[in-house]
Design an enzyme around this catalytic site. Structure first.
Site, PDB file in Angstrom:
ATOM      1  N   ARG A 115     -46.251  85.138  19.338  1.00 40.96           N
ATOM      2  CA  ARG A 115     -45.707  83.909  18.771  1.00 40.96           C
ATOM      3  C   ARG A 115     -46.126  82.665  19.548  1.00 40.96           C
ATOM      4  NH1 ARG A 115     -39.425  85.375  17.082  1.00 40.96           N
ATOM      5  NH2 ARG A 115     -39.898  87.128  15.697  1.00 40.96           N
ATOM      6  N   ASP A 167     -35.618  83.076  20.158  1.00 40.87           N
ATOM      7  CA  ASP A 167     -35.886  83.007  18.718  1.00 40.87           C
ATOM      8  C   ASP A 167     -35.781  81.592  18.158  1.00 40.87           C
ATOM      9  OD1 ASP A 167     -36.388  85.679  18.682  1.00 40.87           O
ATOM     10  OD2 ASP A 167     -34.490  86.273  17.777  1.00 40.87           O
ATOM     11  N   SER A 217     -37.491  92.932  27.487  1.00 40.16           N
ATOM     12  CA  SER A 217     -36.850  92.550  26.235  1.00 40.16           C
ATOM     13  C   SER A 217     -35.407  93.045  26.199  1.00 40.16           C
ATOM     14  CB  SER A 217     -37.614  93.148  25.053  1.00 40.16           C
ATOM     15  OG  SER A 217     -36.868  93.011  23.861  1.00 40.16           O
ATOM     16  N   SER A 239     -28.894  90.420  13.850  1.00 36.27           N
ATOM     17  CA  SER A 239     -28.558  90.935  15.178  1.00 36.27           C
ATOM     18  C   SER A 239     -27.207  91.646  15.180  1.00 36.27           C
ATOM     19  CB  SER A 239     -28.542  89.788  16.200  1.00 36.27           C
ATOM     20  OG  SER A 239     -29.808  89.196  16.307  1.00 36.27           O
TER      21      SER A 239
END
Length: 359
Positions: free
Chosen positions: A322, A291, A145, A23
């Site tokens: 996911r 995450d 997002s 990131s």
């Protein structure tokens, strides 16, 4: 092929040097490209996403392929839209199923000229050379997002009139946006966040060398190893107490699993205690750190927790869905798991054996 992982004593003692943060790396790489490589970045991530980003930023080709790299797709779309260059960007079959319409519409509203080559709202896209982006004021759904938002923010200082983003509704994944803003400020950006509004002024980034921190997301796997052990003392090198990364919240999350964190000069040391707390935690909202959800869910199931994971909506549009993947694989392992809208519910499974229930 069947693989069984086990440990003879469940007592862990180790010293780990983690990979660097993807990131942080990807954000600083965009700023470095805007400044024509006027500074150096140390300890860059060796992730595929970062390697692809580095190669495509250097490429002189008019056709670019990001593969599965979602962050790279979003960041390059905004970057090349701000660079007055004709570029086509595509990706893997899965990437071409992942939406990009919100980002494209925002950039077109700010003065770019981007079109779709196949399905409306999805890659591949064609960025047509246009004048320097004017910028201005836009509205975005706060639940989108954070990669869309970060992509816009990173290039916003180059816009003639800067950028004002007005968010509609609750903003999710705030720590990722805060990371972007902190890194931008490190390079001289004039940026203000006032409740549901972010204001970026037209300012020139200033070059400054950068050292990338180790990756807190990767640290979460070692937290899980500690949580599932009988006794653990694990040194993890390269992490900071005042981290820019939202996933540093893993240190708080895993207290429920009996894992304590101590900060050292080199990084952190995590240790397993007997303080597993199943009574005070029944629901965790992952909006700010999605995450971490997968690692946390698997650990919770293995420790026989009854728990609900919420705030997972952005996990639907990753390299795979996911949420569904978590349910499928945990179910294959014999755990009792359900999906309720975008929430994942894990029920106690007293007699589950990972040896008998193979994936």
């Amino acid at each position: 092929m069947s693989i069984l992982l086990s440990h003879p004593t469940k007592k862990i003692k180790a010293s780990i040097e983690l990979t660097s943060s993807k990131s942080e790396s990807n954000r600083v790489l965009i700023i470095q490209a805007i400044l024509n490589n006027a500074f150096t970045i140390s300890n860059l991530s060796d992730s595929n996403d970062t390697k692809i980003l580095i190669n495509l930023l250097k490429s002189k080709n008019s056709g670019l392929d990001v593969g599965h790299a979602g962050t790279t797709m979003r960041f390059l779309t905004a970057f090349f839209a701000s660079q007055q260059r004709d570029v086509t960007i595509t990706g893997s079959e899965r990437m071409q199923q992942r939406p990009i319409k919100i980002l494209v519409e925002a950039l077109n509203q700010l003065g770019s000229n981007i079109s779709y080559l196949k399905k409306d709202g999805f890659p591949p896209i064609k960025i047509n050379k246009s004048k320097k982006l004017i910028g201005g004021e836009i509205e975005l759904d706060g639940s989108v997002s954070s990669q869309y938002i970060s992509a816009l923010l990173l290039v916003a200082p180059t816009f003639k009139n800067g950028l004002i983003i007005n968010f509609i509704g609750k903003i999710v994944s705030k720590p990722y946006i805060e990371m972007t803003i902190s890194i931008m400020r490190c390079y001289g950006a004039d940026i203000t966040w006032q409740e549901n509004k972010i204001i970026v002024k037209n300012t020139a980034y200033q070059p400054k060398n950068f050292i990338v921190e180790a990756d807190w997301s990767a640290a979460s796997y070692w937290y899980s190893i500690a949580a599932l052990s009988e006794n653990a003392s694990i040194e993890i090198i390269g992490l900071k107490e005042n981290s820019l990364q939202g996933d540093s919240y893993v240190a708080e999350l895993y207290k429920f699993f009996g894992v304590e964190t101590t900060f050292t000069k080199k990084g952190i040391r995590i240790a397993k205690t007997t303080k597993i707390d199943k009574e005070s935690i029944h629901e965790v909202n992952f909006e700010d750190f999605p995450d971490l959800a997968q690692t946390f869910a698997v650990t919770a199931a293995a420790l026989n927790f009854s728990i609900k994971l919420t705030g997972l909506s952005t996990l639907r549009i990753k390299e795979t869905d996911r949420i569904s993947a978590l349910k499928n694989e945990l179910t294959n392992c014999g755990f009792n798991v359900a999906i309720e809208n975008d929430d994942l519910i894990i029920f106690p499974s007293k007699n589950t054996s990972l040896v008998e229930n193979k994936i």
